[in-house]
Design an enzyme around this catalytic site. Structure first.
Site, PDB file in Angstrom:
ATOM      1  N   ASP A  65      -0.342  -1.093  -6.436  1.00 22.71           N
ATOM      2  CA  ASP A  65      -0.397  -2.339  -7.205  1.00 22.71           C
ATOM      3  C   ASP A  65      -1.578  -3.200  -6.764  1.00 22.71           C
ATOM      4  OD1 ASP A  65       0.579  -3.248  -4.802  1.00 22.71           O
ATOM      5  OD2 ASP A  65       2.460  -4.040  -5.600  1.00 22.71           O
TER       6      ASP A  65
ATOM      7  N   ASP B 203       3.092   3.166  -7.448  1.00 23.18           N
ATOM      8  CA  ASP B 203       3.767   1.969  -6.947  1.00 23.18           C
ATOM      9  C   ASP B 203       4.743   1.427  -7.976  1.00 23.18           C
ATOM     10  OD1 ASP B 203       3.666   0.704  -4.501  1.00 23.18           O
ATOM     11  OD2 ASP B 203       1.713  -0.228  -4.866  1.00 23.18           O
TER      12      ASP B 203
ATOM     13  N   LYS C 248       6.588   4.400  -4.743  1.00 22.20           N
ATOM     14  CA  LYS C 248       6.628   3.571  -3.525  1.00 22.20           C
ATOM     15  C   LYS C 248       7.206   2.212  -3.873  1.00 22.20           C
ATOM     16  CE  LYS C 248       2.787   1.591  -1.560  1.00 22.20           C
ATOM     17  NZ  LYS C 248       3.149   0.155  -1.645  1.00 22.20           N
TER      18      LYS C 248
ATOM     19  N   GLU D 190       8.432  -1.735  -1.845  1.00 19.74           N
ATOM     20  CA  GLU D 190       8.294  -2.536  -0.632  1.00 19.74           C
ATOM     21  C   GLU D 190       9.653  -3.047  -0.158  1.00 19.74           C
ATOM     22  OE1 GLU D 190       5.527  -5.763  -1.250  1.00 19.74           O
ATOM     23  OE2 GLU D 190       3.886  -4.406  -1.779  1.00 19.74           O
TER      24      GLU D 190
ATOM     25  N   GLU E  76       2.067  -1.561   7.106  1.00 17.42           N
ATOM     26  CA  GLU E  76       0.844  -2.324   6.823  1.00 17.42           C
ATOM     27  C   GLU E  76       0.726  -3.512   7.762  1.00 17.42           C
ATOM     28  OE1 GLU E  76       0.106  -3.336   2.717  1.00 17.42           O
ATOM     29  OE2 GLU E  76      -1.612  -4.600   3.235  1.00 17.42           O
TER      30      GLU E  76
HETATM   31  O1  KIV Z   1      -0.883  -1.104  -3.454  1.00 21.22           O
HETATM   32  C1  KIV Z   1      -1.506  -0.604  -2.516  1.00 21.22           C
HETATM   33  O2  KIV Z   1      -2.679  -0.285  -2.628  1.00 21.22           O
HETATM   34  C2  KIV Z   1      -0.815  -0.419  -1.243  1.00 21.22           C
HETATM   35  C3  KIV Z   1      -1.629   0.012  -0.080  1.00 21.22           C
HETATM   36  C4  KIV Z   1      -2.346  -1.152   0.489  1.00 21.22           C
HETATM   37  C5  KIV Z   1      -0.816   0.735   0.926  1.00 21.22           C
HETATM   38  O3  KIV Z   1       0.359  -0.640  -1.152  1.00 21.22           O
END
Ligand code: KIV
Length: 268
Positions: A54, A93, A123, A125, A192
């Site tokens: 994202d 994401d 992914k 968070e 991160e």
């Molecule tokens: O969205 C993204 O690019 C990320 C990375 C910074 C790991 O989550």
């Protein structure tokens, strides 16, 4: 599979391949990618996983944070990354608002990433608060990558983007969250912007790979935003970013030469 490499050459890398590499002590890398051309280049370079992150909200679409990017926008970028690659594992994401409401909405959106985007994994968070979502996705057959430490979708709660997370007692919480994500079935966890000693501690405690970005060399794998890695990003970079090129300069030079060549008076 070739005898020289344990990595597949004729099929996509799976989450089991990443686990196997980590089990044999081999480090591997990931980059973000949002388009067909960079995806192909990164795969050719030996980058094993590509994240349609994202961060594209800021770096591709020009938003001022990661919050506004939509499922539809990420799906079309995911499709491009999948089209540009043959072996890389493509992780998409889940954007802000696409999973926080609960497992059902998370599942519906993760399914879209696989069906419409062609991603192999998603992914999201967060730690304990997203465990029901992780369990729902994993039991539906969707590999899930966690993301702890600095979680940009929570920028309004964190009060800024540059703070190192997980110092002091918060480190214990981060370790507990990482273990909980592993138990819930996550195949990897991004760490991160956490202190290097915490990155090593979490990596030693987990069986699944840790993927560090500003989390020290002790992580099992590393990820960077590709524009930071290639020296394209403007402005102040995070302290942990080491550019491996100066693409901004190269592109500027090429564009200047083109512009001045095309602006030169033509013979009549
Ligand atoms: O969205 C993204 O690019 C990320 C990375 C910074 C790991 O989550």
């Amino acid at each position: 599979m070739s005898s020289a490499s344990a990595w597949p050459e004729n099929r996509r890398i799976t989450v089991s391949d990443l686990q196997a590499a980590t089990d044999r002590g081999e480090r591997w890398s990931m980059l973000t990618s949002y388009d067909v051309l960079t995806a192909g280049i990164f795969e050719q370079a030996g980058v094993r996983g590509l994240l349609v992150g994202d961060t594209s909200a800021e770096l591709v679409l020009g938003y001022s944070s990661t919050l506004p990017v939509t499922m539809a926008e990420l799906i079309s970028m995911t499709r491009a990354v999948v089209a540009g690659t043959m072996t890389a594992l493509v992780v998409a994401d889940l954007p802000f608002g696409s999973y926080q409401a609960g497992p059902e909405v998370a599942l519906a959106n993760a399914v879209r990433h696989l069906k419409e985007g062609g991603a192999q994994a998603v992914k999201l968070e967060g730690g304990s608060r997203v465990l029901p979502q992780v369990r729902a996705l994993v039991s539906a057959g969707i590999p899930v990558m966690g993301h702890l430490g600095l979680t940009p979708q929570s920028v309004n709660v964190l009060g800024g983007m540059r703070r190192v997370q997980g110092r002091g007692d918060a480190g214990e919480q981060l370790l507990a969250d990482a273990l909980a994500l592993e138990r819930a079935g996550a195949f990897a966890v991004v760490l991160e912007s956490v202190p290097a000693d915490l990155g090593s501690r979490v990596s030693a405690a987990l069986r699944i790979p840790t993927v560090g970005i500003g989390a020290g060399p002790g992580c099992d794998a590393q990820i960077l935003v590709w524009q930071d890695m290639a020296g394209l990003t403007t402005g102040r970079l995070s302290r942990f970013v080491k550019p491996y090129g100066n693409m901004r300069e190269g592109l500027l030079t090429a564009a200047r030469q083109y512009a001045s060549h095309e602006a030169a008076p033509t013979k009549r």
